[in-house]
Design a protein around this motif. Sequence first.
Motif, mmCIF file in Angstrom:
data_model
loop_
_atom_site.group_PDB
_atom_site.id
_atom_site.type_symbol
_atom_site.label_atom_id
_atom_site.label_comp_id
_atom_site.label_asym_id
_atom_site.label_seq_id
_atom_site.Cartn_x
_atom_site.Cartn_y
_atom_site.Cartn_z
ATOM 1 N N GLU A 11 0.821 -1.217 0.000
ATOM 2 C CA GLU A 11 0.000 0.000 0.000
ATOM 3 C C GLU A 11 0.861 1.277 0.000
ATOM 4 O OE1 GLU A 11 -1.931 1.708 3.189
ATOM 5 O OE2 GLU A 11 -3.762 2.252 2.148
ATOM 6 N N ASP A 12 0.764 2.059 1.061
ATOM 7 C CA ASP A 12 1.292 3.422 0.990
ATOM 8 C C ASP A 12 2.810 3.537 0.894
ATOM 9 O OD1 ASP A 12 -1.249 4.353 0.946
ATOM 10 O OD2 ASP A 12 -1.253 5.231 2.944
ATOM 11 N N ALA A 13 3.547 2.474 1.245
ATOM 12 C CA ALA A 13 5.006 2.552 1.130
ATOM 13 C C ALA A 13 5.479 2.194 -0.281
ATOM 14 C CB ALA A 13 5.667 1.627 2.149
ATOM 15 N N VAL B 224 0.915 -9.491 4.740
ATOM 16 C CA VAL B 224 1.045 -8.597 3.590
ATOM 17 C C VAL B 224 -0.044 -7.543 3.707
ATOM 18 C CG1 VAL B 224 0.773 -8.414 1.071
ATOM 19 C CG2 VAL B 224 2.068 -10.320 2.041
ATOM 20 N N ARG B 225 0.335 -6.269 3.555
ATOM 21 C CA ARG B 225 -0.705 -5.232 3.504
ATOM 22 C C ARG B 225 -1.041 -4.978 2.049
ATOM 23 N NH1 ARG B 225 -0.841 0.945 5.910
ATOM 24 N NH2 ARG B 225 1.015 1.212 4.621
ATOM 25 N N ILE B 226 -2.299 -5.223 1.694
ATOM 26 C CA ILE B 226 -2.756 -4.973 0.327
ATOM 27 C C ILE B 226 -3.259 -3.527 0.241
ATOM 28 C CG2 ILE B 226 -3.327 -7.403 -0.057
ATOM 29 C CD1 ILE B 226 -6.318 -6.580 0.302
ATOM 30 N N PRO C 286 -6.121 -2.122 4.718
ATOM 31 C CA PRO C 286 -6.106 -0.726 5.181
ATOM 32 C C PRO C 286 -7.429 -0.014 4.916
ATOM 33 C CG PRO C 286 -5.002 -0.881 3.071
ATOM 34 C CD PRO C 286 -5.457 -2.280 3.403
ATOM 35 N N LYS C 287 -7.600 1.128 5.589
ATOM 36 C CA LYS C 287 -8.728 2.046 5.334
ATOM 37 C C LYS C 287 -10.071 1.321 5.322
ATOM 38 C CE LYS C 287 -5.673 5.222 2.913
ATOM 39 N NZ LYS C 287 -4.414 4.482 3.010
ATOM 40 N N VAL C 288 -10.261 0.451 6.295
ATOM 41 C CA VAL C 288 -11.528 -0.282 6.381
ATOM 42 C C VAL C 288 -12.593 0.691 6.885
ATOM 43 C CG1 VAL C 288 -12.745 -2.188 7.488
ATOM 44 C CG2 VAL C 288 -10.359 -2.468 6.787
ATOM 45 N N ILE D 161 -8.167 0.578 11.148
ATOM 46 C CA ILE D 161 -9.203 1.586 11.372
ATOM 47 C C ILE D 161 -8.490 2.924 11.293
ATOM 48 C CG2 ILE D 161 -10.974 2.421 12.966
ATOM 49 C CD1 ILE D 161 -11.435 -0.471 11.921
ATOM 50 N N GLU D 162 -8.740 3.659 10.217
ATOM 51 C CA GLU D 162 -7.927 4.863 10.016
ATOM 52 C C GLU D 162 -8.688 5.991 9.338
ATOM 53 O OE1 GLU D 162 -4.337 3.840 7.910
ATOM 54 O OE2 GLU D 162 -5.349 2.525 6.518
ATOM 55 N N ASP D 163 -10.004 5.951 9.459
ATOM 56 C CA ASP D 163 -10.752 7.149 9.067
ATOM 57 C C ASP D 163 -12.037 7.238 9.881
ATOM 58 O OD1 ASP D 163 -12.565 5.429 7.858
ATOM 59 O OD2 ASP D 163 -11.784 5.771 5.837
ATOM 60 N N ALA E 191 -1.958 8.207 11.040
ATOM 61 C CA ALA E 191 -1.675 9.209 10.009
ATOM 62 C C ALA E 191 -2.918 9.469 9.155
ATOM 63 C CB ALA E 191 -0.509 8.753 9.145
ATOM 64 N N ASP E 192 -3.480 8.406 8.613
ATOM 65 C CA ASP E 192 -4.689 8.583 7.802
ATOM 66 C C ASP E 192 -5.847 9.089 8.643
ATOM 67 O OD1 ASP E 192 -4.388 7.893 4.963
ATOM 68 O OD2 ASP E 192 -3.541 6.055 5.771
ATOM 69 N N PHE E 193 -5.895 8.660 9.905
ATOM 70 C CA PHE E 193 -6.994 9.090 10.782
ATOM 71 C C PHE E 193 -6.944 10.600 10.994
ATOM 72 C CE2 PHE E 193 -9.028 9.897 14.860
ATOM 73 C CZ PHE E 193 -10.252 9.294 14.654
HETATM 74 MG MG MG Z 1 -2.601 4.479 6.692
#
Ligand code: MG
Length: 343
Positions: free
Chosen positions: A38-40, A69-71, A100-102, A135-137, A162-164
């Motif tokens: 993802e973001d990296a 693995v982060r998709i 991510p970003k669930v 959980i990031e939003d 960070a995303d939160f």
């Molecule tokens: Mg994030």
Amino acid sequence: MTQPYRPRRTCLAVPGSSPRFLAKARGLAVDEVFLDLEDAVAPAAKPEARPAVAAALNAGGWGSKTRAVRINDVATPWAYRDVIEVVEAAGANLDVIVLPKVAGPDHVRWLDLLLGQVEQAAGLELGRIGIEAQIEDASGLAAVDDIAAASGRLEALVFGPADFMASIGMRSLQVGAEPDGYTGGDAYHYPRLRILVAARSRGLAAIDGPHLAIHDIDGLRRGAASAAALGYDGKWVLHPGQVDVVNLAFSPDQASYERAEQILDAYAAATGVQRRGAVMLGDEMIDEASRKLAMVIVAKGRAAGLARGGPGGPDSGRPGPGGPGSAEHTPAGQRLGQPGGQR
Ligand code: MG
Ligand code: GLV
């Protein structure tokens, strides 16, 4: 399928597009490593990162680390191929997918269903690969109870600060630091506790997000100690220099661990032999609630390799309290399967 208990004091982020970092990660003393798609990973590098991540999983050498693995998130064009390519090529060597970003339970259900299809097509054990939901939003936090209940594959909820911060409009560029001008105390207390409660209500682990200021070891130590004291199981790490501090923060200290073992023994003797529900231990009255608190410390301590009398003491190598799989001795809400590596 019941997911095994996995220690997660340190969860190391490794950019999936960097052969150097992928190679280095094997030697670090972390409980979990997650190879990031993802973001990296830059958008243009995402297609090559998938086979690189699958090859790194298949090459082995990860010891007892949980292999994740982060998709990419479900709103991107990359997510479905991330799952299909990585799980088809390396599903047997993958323990968990980090999503991510669930933003709601449907995101988790989508991944659960797709994983089931790929597992069947690839001849893999159905349901073995677990899910960690980030959980990031604002939507994710608002729906966190439903998210925690969305799939039997879920093993952990992960706070993504960070995303939160961006999602709620927090006016700061320093991830995890108190925003300038804020006078309300800890600006992250609400999301952290909200996620922790939702996780525990479903028997899931709770993982704190990263501390981005790599050289700010004091800040990292404070943040990790605070999350650990609240009840979190672990925290992301981004750099080798963060590993020892975070492992230490999420391992109970030897004195608390010994005291917790004593409480379990004293309480067992009181209720079993003396048939009393409350008993004095030193100058403290202990009862059933003390036993539950002691079990949390004992389970976390044993998962971190602590033993009575210190490392190498008579109890070292003993399985978690109550033995593997014991719900009775599970630390607050966790499913305790096999402390230590499963492979
Ligand atoms: Mg994030
Ligand atoms: C992690 O993904 C974060 O957004 O903090």
